[in-house]
Write a protein that holds these residues in place. Structure first.
Motif, mmCIF file in Angstrom:
data_model
loop_
_atom_site.group_PDB
_atom_site.id
_atom_site.type_symbol
_atom_site.label_atom_id
_atom_site.label_comp_id
_atom_site.label_asym_id
_atom_site.label_seq_id
_atom_site.Cartn_x
_atom_site.Cartn_y
_atom_site.Cartn_z
ATOM 1 N N MET A 1 0.830 -1.203 0.000
ATOM 2 C CA MET A 1 0.000 0.000 0.000
ATOM 3 C C MET A 1 0.867 1.257 0.000
ATOM 4 O O MET A 1 0.479 2.289 -0.537
ATOM 5 C CB MET A 1 -0.933 0.004 1.226
ATOM 6 N N GLU A 2 2.047 1.188 0.598
ATOM 7 C CA GLU A 2 2.906 2.366 0.673
ATOM 8 C C GLU A 2 3.259 2.921 -0.708
ATOM 9 O O GLU A 2 3.438 4.129 -0.877
ATOM 10 C CB GLU A 2 4.220 2.044 1.424
ATOM 11 N N ASN A 3 3.350 2.030 -1.712
ATOM 12 C CA ASN A 3 3.771 2.441 -3.056
ATOM 13 C C ASN A 3 2.604 2.739 -3.991
ATOM 14 O O ASN A 3 2.806 2.924 -5.186
ATOM 15 C CB ASN A 3 4.652 1.339 -3.668
ATOM 16 N N TRP A 4 1.394 2.767 -3.466
ATOM 17 C CA TRP A 4 0.227 3.014 -4.311
ATOM 18 C C TRP A 4 0.225 4.448 -4.833
ATOM 19 O O TRP A 4 0.618 5.391 -4.138
ATOM 20 C CB TRP A 4 -1.053 2.780 -3.530
ATOM 21 N N SER A 5 -0.287 4.596 -6.051
ATOM 22 C CA SER A 5 -0.520 5.923 -6.606
ATOM 23 C C SER A 5 -1.857 6.464 -6.096
ATOM 24 O O SER A 5 -2.611 5.758 -5.417
ATOM 25 C CB SER A 5 -0.542 5.854 -8.132
ATOM 26 N N VAL A 6 -2.155 7.711 -6.439
ATOM 27 C CA VAL A 6 -3.416 8.314 -6.030
ATOM 28 C C VAL A 6 -4.591 7.529 -6.616
ATOM 29 O O VAL A 6 -5.599 7.279 -5.937
ATOM 30 C CB VAL A 6 -3.491 9.797 -6.462
ATOM 31 N N GLU A 7 -4.470 7.099 -7.878
ATOM 32 C CA GLU A 7 -5.553 6.357 -8.530
ATOM 33 C C GLU A 7 -5.773 5.004 -7.863
ATOM 34 O O GLU A 7 -6.908 4.542 -7.724
ATOM 35 C CB GLU A 7 -5.248 6.162 -10.020
ATOM 36 N N GLN A 8 -4.704 4.343 -7.451
ATOM 37 C CA GLN A 8 -4.852 3.056 -6.753
ATOM 38 C C GLN A 8 -5.552 3.240 -5.417
ATOM 39 O O GLN A 8 -6.370 2.407 -5.018
ATOM 40 C CB GLN A 8 -3.474 2.421 -6.548
ATOM 41 N N CYS A 10 -7.752 5.582 -4.803
ATOM 42 C CA CYS A 10 -9.155 5.856 -5.146
ATOM 43 C C CYS A 10 -9.895 4.565 -5.481
ATOM 44 O O CYS A 10 -11.044 4.375 -5.074
ATOM 45 C CB CYS A 10 -9.229 6.830 -6.315
ATOM 46 N N ASN A 11 -9.254 3.657 -6.207
ATOM 47 C CA ASN A 11 -9.874 2.366 -6.516
ATOM 48 C C ASN A 11 -10.102 1.555 -5.248
ATOM 49 O O ASN A 11 -11.120 0.871 -5.098
ATOM 50 C CB ASN A 11 -8.990 1.574 -7.489
ATOM 51 N N TRP A 12 -9.145 1.623 -4.342
ATOM 52 C CA TRP A 12 -9.274 0.924 -3.040
ATOM 53 C C TRP A 12 -10.470 1.456 -2.259
ATOM 54 O O TRP A 12 -11.217 0.687 -1.654
ATOM 55 C CB TRP A 12 -7.975 1.114 -2.267
ATOM 56 N N LEU A 13 -10.676 2.777 -2.285
ATOM 57 C CA LEU A 13 -11.826 3.374 -1.594
ATOM 58 C C LEU A 13 -13.137 2.904 -2.211
ATOM 59 O O LEU A 13 -14.096 2.589 -1.498
ATOM 60 C CB LEU A 13 -11.735 4.901 -1.666
ATOM 61 N N LYS A 14 -13.192 2.835 -3.558
ATOM 62 C CA LYS A 14 -14.415 2.387 -4.230
ATOM 63 C C LYS A 14 -14.754 0.958 -3.851
ATOM 64 O O LYS A 14 -15.928 0.613 -3.659
ATOM 65 C CB LYS A 14 -14.252 2.500 -5.745
ATOM 66 N N GLN A 15 -13.747 0.101 -3.755
ATOM 67 C CA GLN A 15 -13.979 -1.296 -3.406
ATOM 68 C C GLN A 15 -14.540 -1.455 -2.002
ATOM 69 O O GLN A 15 -15.170 -2.463 -1.699
ATOM 70 C CB GLN A 15 -12.669 -2.089 -3.522
ATOM 71 N N ARG A 16 -14.329 -0.472 -1.156
ATOM 72 C CA ARG A 16 -14.800 -0.541 0.228
ATOM 73 C C ARG A 16 -15.978 0.406 0.479
ATOM 74 O O ARG A 16 -16.194 0.871 1.596
ATOM 75 C CB ARG A 16 -13.646 -0.237 1.188
ATOM 76 N N ASN A 17 -16.744 0.655 -0.581
ATOM 77 C CA ASN A 17 -17.968 1.469 -0.483
ATOM 78 C C ASN A 17 -17.705 2.873 0.062
ATOM 79 O O ASN A 17 -18.520 3.436 0.785
ATOM 80 C CB ASN A 17 -19.020 0.758 0.378
ATOM 81 N N LEU A 18 -16.517 3.417 -0.244
ATOM 82 C CA LEU A 18 -16.176 4.770 0.187
ATOM 83 C C LEU A 18 -15.943 5.675 -1.031
ATOM 84 O O LEU A 18 -15.105 6.569 -1.023
ATOM 85 C CB LEU A 18 -14.913 4.749 1.074
ATOM 86 N N GLY A 19 -16.717 5.402 -2.097
ATOM 87 C CA GLY A 19 -16.549 6.143 -3.343
ATOM 88 C C GLY A 19 -16.786 7.637 -3.209
ATOM 89 O O GLY A 19 -16.238 8.438 -3.981
#
Length: 468
Positions: A1-8, A10-19
């Motif tokens: 997770m430390e190396n994730w980009s901003v878009e990654q 955002c995708n992680w938030l969408k997957q957890r119903n935090l869109g």
């Protein structure tokens, strides 16, 4: 997770119903490293809804705990293998990697490939009937057993992971926000059903003996008999299925010990374990509360009340209640709906008289606790009687002088009779929620939203109820 980009992220938030949080996270350029560096104040600035704040902080906290656990285990493995090669062999190796396996299991779990008829129902987003629910639970149980390498004793975290995966994939199964608890309960019952007829499994025998599940057990094989004898030599507790005279001795001892000022709490715990079966039968058969307390007076002690709750739910309700009040007290007091409430006015007057940080924090947590029903528009008289006489029959708190540091008093009442004196607002709130579950008392509709909010946080529901 430390190396994730901003878009990654955002995708992680969408997957957890935090869109809903995605635009703000993009605007602030929150990458993976920035996400893990967020503190409470930053989250409050980024996220407006309290429910989303709680979910986001919980997800970050769980990831950090998992990461630190894996790192510490890796370090320990390397150190131990270099210095003590003999220490990580045989049984020691099995216990040494137990935590690592749990972390690995929870991070890699994926739902099984359901049969065709189950897929059809789920694809149509139809709520399954009773028989279809059973089929889903059966496949989940069989799949979990594979992940557990044949073990029939998942822990609470593993149940949570599987049920969360199911509800994330099929949100319509989360009926009225109570689906998490219902599916988890059904899955646990399925494991109990599978364990029941097994005689020769060592782990099953050990746990049956430990927790007193001896009724109906038949020793069909010599192997099972020998295993049970070995386990009995290791476990000191007596089985729950005892003769009447023996059970009477336990109950008599508990009553005599309750009258003492210096109590043997370790022995109290053991005897409460032994007598839990008869106690739960009395409660499920709706025996009068006076009779239950007469036989088991230690249920009047907050510690034993919390312990009974933990035996039933595997949740530490006191710890959870402290977390809830610490997280939500400031937000509750800032709501407009409580601005002119007498309790809030009383709080503001008393805050001026103190400067100690601990005292101010305690007073705010007390006010937040007492104002909860007002926030949800519930009947506060069914929650707490502040400087008034208790009138409710269901569990309710009696509170006197809530903001007087030297003379404040808390007590739990059931059926208009005092059950226990309580130390502070956190113990009081935990005892109130625990009492409904321990004594199997239905929640009144006029206080339902408040208790639903608390229980969704205590039981770590995937989408906890949020403040209005």
């Amino acid at each position: 997770m430390e190396n994730w980009s901003v878009e990654q992220v955002c995708n992680w938030l969408k997957q957890r119903n935090l869109g809903e949080l995605v635009p703000k996270f993009r605007e602030e350029e929150v990458s993976g490293a920035a996400l893990l560096a967020l503190n409470d104040r930053m989250v409050q600035q980024l996220v407006k809804k309290i429910g989303h704040q709680a979910v986001l902080m919980d997800l970050i906290k769980k990831y950090q705990q998992q990461k630190s656990g894996l790192e510490s285990l890796t370090y320990c493995c390397e150190t131990a293998s270099q210095k003590f090669p003999e220490a990580i062999s045989g049984k020691n190796l099995k216990s040494f990697f137990a935590r690592y396996k749990t972390l690995q299991w929870t991070s890699s779990y994926a739902l099984p490939d359901f049969p065709y008829d189950v897929k059809c129902i789920l694809a149509e987003k139809k709520c399954p009937d009773h028989s279809m629910r059973i089929r889903i639970i059966e496949f989940l149980q069989a799949d979990m057993t594979k992940y557990l390498e044949g073990s029939l004793y998942p822990n609470s975290q593993q149940y949570n992971v599987v049920v969360n995966a199911l509800l994330q994939a099929y949100p319509f199964l989360d009926e009225d926000g109570n689906g998490f608890l219902l599916w988890k309960r059904a899955l646990k019952d399925r494991f109990k059903y599978v364990r029941r007829p097994i005689e020769d499994d060592e782990q099953v025998l050990r746990n049956k003996c430990k927790f007193g599940h001896r009724r109906g057990q038949t020793r069909k094989s010599k192997f099972a008999e020998n295993k049970l004898d070995d386990v009995q030599g290791q476990v000191q507790e007596e089985p729950a299925h005892l003769k009447g005279s023996t059970m009477d001795l336990h109950i008599k001892w508990l009553n005599q010990e309750y009258m003492k000022t210096q109590r043997n709490w370790e022995e109290v715990d053991n005897r409460m374990n032994v007598t839990i079966e008869i106690r739960r039968k009395m409660i499920s058969n709706k025996a009068p509360l006076k009779d239950i307390l007469r036989l088991f007076p230690f249920l009047r002690c907050p510690y034993q009340l919390f312990r009974e709750f933990q035996l039933l739910t595997h949740m530490d309700i006191y710890k959870k209640t402290v977390e809830i009040l610490e997280i939500y007290s400031e937000n509750i007091l800032s709501l407009y709906v409580v601005k002119n409430n007498p309790i809030n006015i009383m709080l503001q007057e008393n805050l001026k008289q103190h400067t100690e940080e601990d005292v101010l924090k305690y007073m705010k947590m007390t006010a937040a606790c007492l104002l909860l029903p007002e926030v949800f528009g519930d009947d506060s008289s069914l929650f707490a009687a502040v400087n008034e006489e208790v009138k409710a029959v269901t569990p309710v708190l009696e509170v006197k002088n809530p903001f007087n540091v030297t003379s404040c008093e808390f007590a739990l009442y059931i059926e208009r009779e005092e059950l226990a004196q309580l130390d502070d607002c956190t113990v009081a709130l935990a005892a109130l929620v625990a009492a409904f579950h321990v004594f199997d008392i239905p929640c009144p509709k006029r206080i339902h939203r408040t208790l639903n909010f608390l229980e969704s946080l205590v039981f770590e529901v995937r989408n906890p109820a949020s403040l209005p």
